[in-house]
Design a protein around this motif. Sequence first.
Motif, PDB file in Angstrom:
ATOM      1  N   LEU A 122       0.838  -1.201   0.000  1.00 41.30           N
ATOM      2  CA  LEU A 122       0.000   0.000   0.000  1.00 41.30           C
ATOM      3  C   LEU A 122       0.872   1.250   0.000  1.00 41.30           C
ATOM      4  CD1 LEU A 122      -2.707  -1.125   2.595  1.00 41.30           C
ATOM      5  CD2 LEU A 122      -2.857  -1.169   0.105  1.00 41.30           C
ATOM      6  N   GLU A 123       1.167   1.726  -1.183  1.00 42.04           N
ATOM      7  CA  GLU A 123       1.953   2.953  -1.317  1.00 42.04           C
ATOM      8  C   GLU A 123       1.607   3.608  -2.647  1.00 42.04           C
ATOM      9  OE1 GLU A 123       6.010   1.773  -1.118  1.00 42.04           O
ATOM     10  OE2 GLU A 123       5.984   0.721  -3.031  1.00 42.04           O
ATOM     11  N   GLY A 124       1.677   4.936  -2.663  1.00 36.56           N
ATOM     12  CA  GLY A 124       1.340   5.677  -3.875  1.00 36.56           C
ATOM     13  C   GLY A 124      -0.128   5.505  -4.237  1.00 36.56           C
ATOM     14  N   THR A 125      -0.408   5.520  -5.533  1.00 37.69           N
ATOM     15  CA  THR A 125      -1.775   5.332  -6.013  1.00 37.69           C
ATOM     16  C   THR A 125      -2.100   3.842  -6.069  1.00 37.69           C
ATOM     17  OG1 THR A 125      -1.622   7.345  -7.358  1.00 37.69           O
ATOM     18  CG2 THR A 125      -3.384   5.792  -7.891  1.00 37.69           C
ATOM     19  N   VAL A 126      -3.158   3.464  -5.390  1.00 37.05           N
ATOM     20  CA  VAL A 126      -3.552   2.058  -5.327  1.00 37.05           C
ATOM     21  C   VAL A 126      -4.628   1.801  -6.374  1.00 37.05           C
ATOM     22  CG1 VAL A 126      -4.440   0.217  -3.862  1.00 37.05           C
ATOM     23  CG2 VAL A 126      -3.045   2.048  -2.862  1.00 37.05           C
ATOM     24  N   GLU A 127      -4.386   0.818  -7.243  1.00 35.08           N
ATOM     25  CA  GLU A 127      -5.333   0.500  -8.314  1.00 35.08           C
ATOM     26  C   GLU A 127      -5.645  -0.989  -8.319  1.00 35.08           C
ATOM     27  OE1 GLU A 127      -3.586   1.864 -11.903  1.00 35.08           O
ATOM     28  OE2 GLU A 127      -3.998   3.992 -11.510  1.00 35.08           O
ATOM     29  N   PHE A 128      -6.831  -1.315  -8.836  1.00 30.08           N
ATOM     30  CA  PHE A 128      -7.265  -2.709  -8.886  1.00 30.08           C
ATOM     31  C   PHE A 128      -6.498  -3.469  -9.961  1.00 30.08           C
ATOM     32  CE2 PHE A 128     -10.172  -5.941 -10.699  1.00 30.08           C
ATOM     33  CZ  PHE A 128     -10.270  -6.762  -9.590  1.00 30.08           C
ATOM     34  N   ASN A 129      -6.001  -4.666  -9.582  1.00 30.22           N
ATOM     35  CA  ASN A 129      -5.266  -5.537 -10.499  1.00 30.22           C
ATOM     36  C   ASN A 129      -6.039  -6.853 -10.614  1.00 30.22           C
ATOM     37  OD1 ASN A 129      -3.488  -7.368 -11.724  1.00 30.22           O
ATOM     38  ND2 ASN A 129      -1.697  -6.269 -10.946  1.00 30.22           N
ATOM     39  N   GLU A 130      -6.578  -7.117 -11.784  1.00 28.02           N
ATOM     40  CA  GLU A 130      -7.404  -8.314 -11.975  1.00 28.02           C
ATOM     41  C   GLU A 130      -6.661  -9.607 -11.701  1.00 28.02           C
ATOM     42  OE1 GLU A 130      -9.278  -8.489 -15.732  1.00 28.02           O
ATOM     43  OE2 GLU A 130     -10.423  -6.633 -15.480  1.00 28.02           O
ATOM     44  N   ASP A 131      -5.362  -9.610 -11.904  1.00 32.38           N
ATOM     45  CA  ASP A 131      -4.585 -10.848 -11.761  1.00 32.38           C
ATOM     46  C   ASP A 131      -4.382 -11.230 -10.296  1.00 32.38           C
ATOM     47  OD1 ASP A 131      -4.365 -11.035 -14.498  1.00 32.38           O
ATOM     48  OD2 ASP A 131      -2.503  -9.852 -14.552  1.00 32.38           O
ATOM     49  N   SER A 132      -4.269 -10.243  -9.406  1.00 34.42           N
ATOM     50  CA  SER A 132      -3.917 -10.552  -8.019  1.00 34.42           C
ATOM     51  C   SER A 132      -4.948 -10.099  -6.990  1.00 34.42           C
ATOM     52  CB  SER A 132      -2.565  -9.908  -7.671  1.00 34.42           C
ATOM     53  OG  SER A 132      -2.627  -8.503  -7.873  1.00 34.42           O
ATOM     54  N   ASP A 133      -5.813  -9.150  -7.344  1.00 34.74           N
ATOM     55  CA  ASP A 133      -6.771  -8.613  -6.382  1.00 34.74           C
ATOM     56  C   ASP A 133      -8.142  -9.270  -6.551  1.00 34.74           C
ATOM     57  OD1 ASP A 133      -4.737  -6.962  -5.596  1.00 34.74           O
ATOM     58  OD2 ASP A 133      -5.385  -5.268  -6.835  1.00 34.74           O
ATOM     59  N   THR A 134      -8.956  -9.171  -5.523  1.00 33.39           N
ATOM     60  CA  THR A 134     -10.300  -9.765  -5.527  1.00 33.39           C
ATOM     61  C   THR A 134     -11.345  -8.660  -5.442  1.00 33.39           C
ATOM     62  OG1 THR A 134      -9.455 -11.719  -4.374  1.00 33.39           O
ATOM     63  CG2 THR A 134     -11.846 -11.403  -4.400  1.00 33.39           C
ATOM     64  N   GLN A 135     -12.232  -8.640  -6.434  1.00 35.85           N
ATOM     65  CA  GLN A 135     -13.268  -7.608  -6.488  1.00 35.85           C
ATOM     66  C   GLN A 135     -14.353  -7.871  -5.445  1.00 35.85           C
ATOM     67  OE1 GLN A 135     -13.341  -4.932  -8.967  1.00 35.85           O
ATOM     68  NE2 GLN A 135     -14.806  -4.167  -7.455  1.00 35.85           N
ATOM     69  N   GLY A 136     -14.910  -6.777  -4.858  1.00 36.68           N
ATOM     70  CA  GLY A 136     -15.998  -6.896  -3.908  1.00 36.68           C
ATOM     71  C   GLY A 136     -17.297  -7.302  -4.574  1.00 36.68           C
ATOM     72  N   PRO A 137     -18.344  -7.604  -3.810  1.00 36.28           N
ATOM     73  CA  PRO A 137     -18.429  -7.443  -2.358  1.00 36.28           C
ATOM     74  C   PRO A 137     -17.634  -8.507  -1.591  1.00 36.28           C
ATOM     75  CG  PRO A 137     -20.480  -8.359  -3.215  1.00 36.28           C
ATOM     76  CD  PRO A 137     -19.644  -8.014  -4.405  1.00 36.28           C
ATOM     77  N   LEU A 138     -17.133  -8.106  -0.422  1.00 35.64           N
ATOM     78  CA  LEU A 138     -16.311  -8.964   0.420  1.00 35.64           C
ATOM     79  C   LEU A 138     -16.894  -8.997   1.830  1.00 35.64           C
ATOM     80  CD1 LEU A 138     -12.918  -7.439  -0.739  1.00 35.64           C
ATOM     81  CD2 LEU A 138     -13.738  -9.708  -1.371  1.00 35.64           C
ATOM     82  N   THR A 139     -16.697 -10.116   2.490  1.00 34.01           N
ATOM     83  CA  THR A 139     -17.179 -10.269   3.871  1.00 34.01           C
ATOM     84  C   THR A 139     -16.091  -9.819   4.837  1.00 34.01           C
ATOM     85  OG1 THR A 139     -18.609 -12.138   3.286  1.00 34.01           O
ATOM     86  CG2 THR A 139     -17.997 -11.903   5.608  1.00 34.01           C
ATOM     87  N   ILE A 140     -16.451  -8.899   5.747  1.00 32.40           N
ATOM     88  CA  ILE A 140     -15.482  -8.487   6.771  1.00 32.40           C
ATOM     89  C   ILE A 140     -15.953  -8.854   8.181  1.00 32.40           C
ATOM     90  CG2 ILE A 140     -14.573  -6.607   5.370  1.00 32.40           C
ATOM     91  CD1 ILE A 140     -16.160  -4.665   7.079  1.00 32.40           C
ATOM     92  N   GLY A 141     -17.162  -9.375   8.282  1.00 29.51           N
ATOM     93  CA  GLY A 141     -17.666  -9.822   9.577  1.00 29.51           C
ATOM     94  C   GLY A 141     -18.637 -10.961   9.408  1.00 29.51           C
ATOM     95  N   LEU A 142     -18.532 -11.982  10.274  1.00 27.78           N
ATOM     96  CA  LEU A 142     -19.411 -13.150  10.165  1.00 27.78           C
ATOM     97  C   LEU A 142     -19.693 -13.733  11.540  1.00 27.78           C
ATOM     98  CD1 LEU A 142     -17.481 -15.925  10.578  1.00 27.78           C
ATOM     99  CD2 LEU A 142     -16.607 -15.117   8.396  1.00 27.78           C
ATOM    100  N   SER A 143     -20.742 -14.536  11.595  1.00 29.17           N
ATOM    101  CA  SER A 143     -21.085 -15.234  12.827  1.00 29.17           C
ATOM    102  C   SER A 143     -21.076 -16.733  12.581  1.00 29.17           C
ATOM    103  CB  SER A 143     -22.461 -14.806  13.334  1.00 29.17           C
ATOM    104  OG  SER A 143     -23.483 -15.326  12.498  1.00 29.17           O
ATOM    105  N   LEU A 144     -20.805 -17.475  13.639  1.00 26.41           N
ATOM    106  CA  LEU A 144     -20.801 -18.937  13.596  1.00 26.41           C
ATOM    107  C   LEU A 144     -21.636 -19.443  14.758  1.00 26.41           C
ATOM    108  CD1 LEU A 144     -16.961 -19.290  13.066  1.00 26.41           C
ATOM    109  CD2 LEU A 144     -18.660 -19.787  11.315  1.00 26.41           C
TER     110      LEU A 144
END
Length: 457
Positions: free
Chosen positions: A331-353
């Motif tokens: 995380l430095e400079g301008t952060v941009e989405f990279n299809e090869d290594s990044d995962t597009q949202g929606p993403l889960t950041i909280g869950l219950s079990l």
Amino acid sequence: MFVTAKTRLQSRLNSIVMFLLLSIVLGLLAWLSQKYSTEYDWTANGRHTLSEASRELLAQMPDPIEVTSYARENSLLRDTIRKFIGKYQTHKADIVLRFVNPDAVPDEVRNLGISIDGEIIVRYQDRSEHVRSDKEQVFTNALQRLARNQERWIAFVEGHGERNALSDANHDLSNWVKQLFNKGFRAQPINLSEIQAIPDNTSILVIAGPRIDYLAGEIELILNYINAGGNLLWLQEPGPLYKLEVLAEQLSIQFYHGAIIDYAGQLIGIDDPTITLVTNSLYLPHAITEGFEFTTLYPMAGAIEILQSDKWNAKPILTTGDHTWNETAKLEGTVEFNEDSDTQGPLTIGLSLERELDIEKSDELISKQQRIVVIGDGDFLSNTYLANSGNNELGTRIINWLSSDDEFISIPPKIANDTTLNISQTVLGLIGVFFLFILPAALIVIGITIGIRRKKQ
């Protein structure tokens, strides 16, 4: 009968006496109406009357209840709150209501986490609850939580750089713990290397962002606690798990490598894209988020994946929008989405079990519901960010759910089913003819008749 000066005087005296007596009666009635209040609810389903469940709960609370509303000098808002609390005061006279202008006490408002105009704090036996609704079910359930006097212990793991439950440092959790203390919870830091087992009276175990590796014996204590049906809150920051991979495997979850990027914050002046915003539409259906409408803020959050499991009933609670992504690069400079290594949202950041376990206790096999919450961030409950929008409220809801304190009193909404009068067009026409023609004509005839009779006399 002849009218004389004497009869005229008597008539005037009678009129004066009657006027005085009538004035005295009206004055007494006015005084009685101020001293004693009687109300009758004649609606079809008693929608202006407290439910039986609320009345029974009030009867079980012997001590005074203090209600403080942080409402501005708005007569309409204050009258609405006064009328709402008045329904409870009718059945419990020692409910005291007072108003505080939030503009006059900004420090107090900030320390208490007041977020909306008219917010209510209910205090009972040195415990308090926030109420942000004028619905009977919400207020009554707040009273129910306050009425429970059993101590519930929250154990905070320490010794590995975790967020401290008692420290006032920016990254620690003391302000949140103070709020939980007011709601009847007790906090106890525990060092796993100094104990043989996690105490039996622990309601919730909290692991909040370790920064060094756990020892094998410490991990075994945590796993034994989980296997015995203990409830857990795991606040995991993006990065290494510090030997807690075995715990993640036990829970059938997996943490993404990297951190979530969310540029939506720029719309409200947040320039840091690593701060994730979760708004009303991003809370998934769950007891924790039911009726929760505030935005929550998560600095440097990590995404979580739920793996296939036949042991756990897993549910996502907090998700990000489809404009976010999981960034794996530095995380430095301008952060941009990279299809090869990044995962597009929606993403889960909280869950219950959840799961049902049969636990042996006192030579008896009992069924226990185990609850666990995992959040990919711990900063949102830290002293720095706790007061931001709904962070404090969400943290409290998580703890209430984990401690099985979500057994709410169900009060069905009272629908005003007697406010609509269904009349056919024929009947409406007849009513119109009666009031527009027949009734005026009848009144005219009666007037003329009376006038003619008087002339004849």
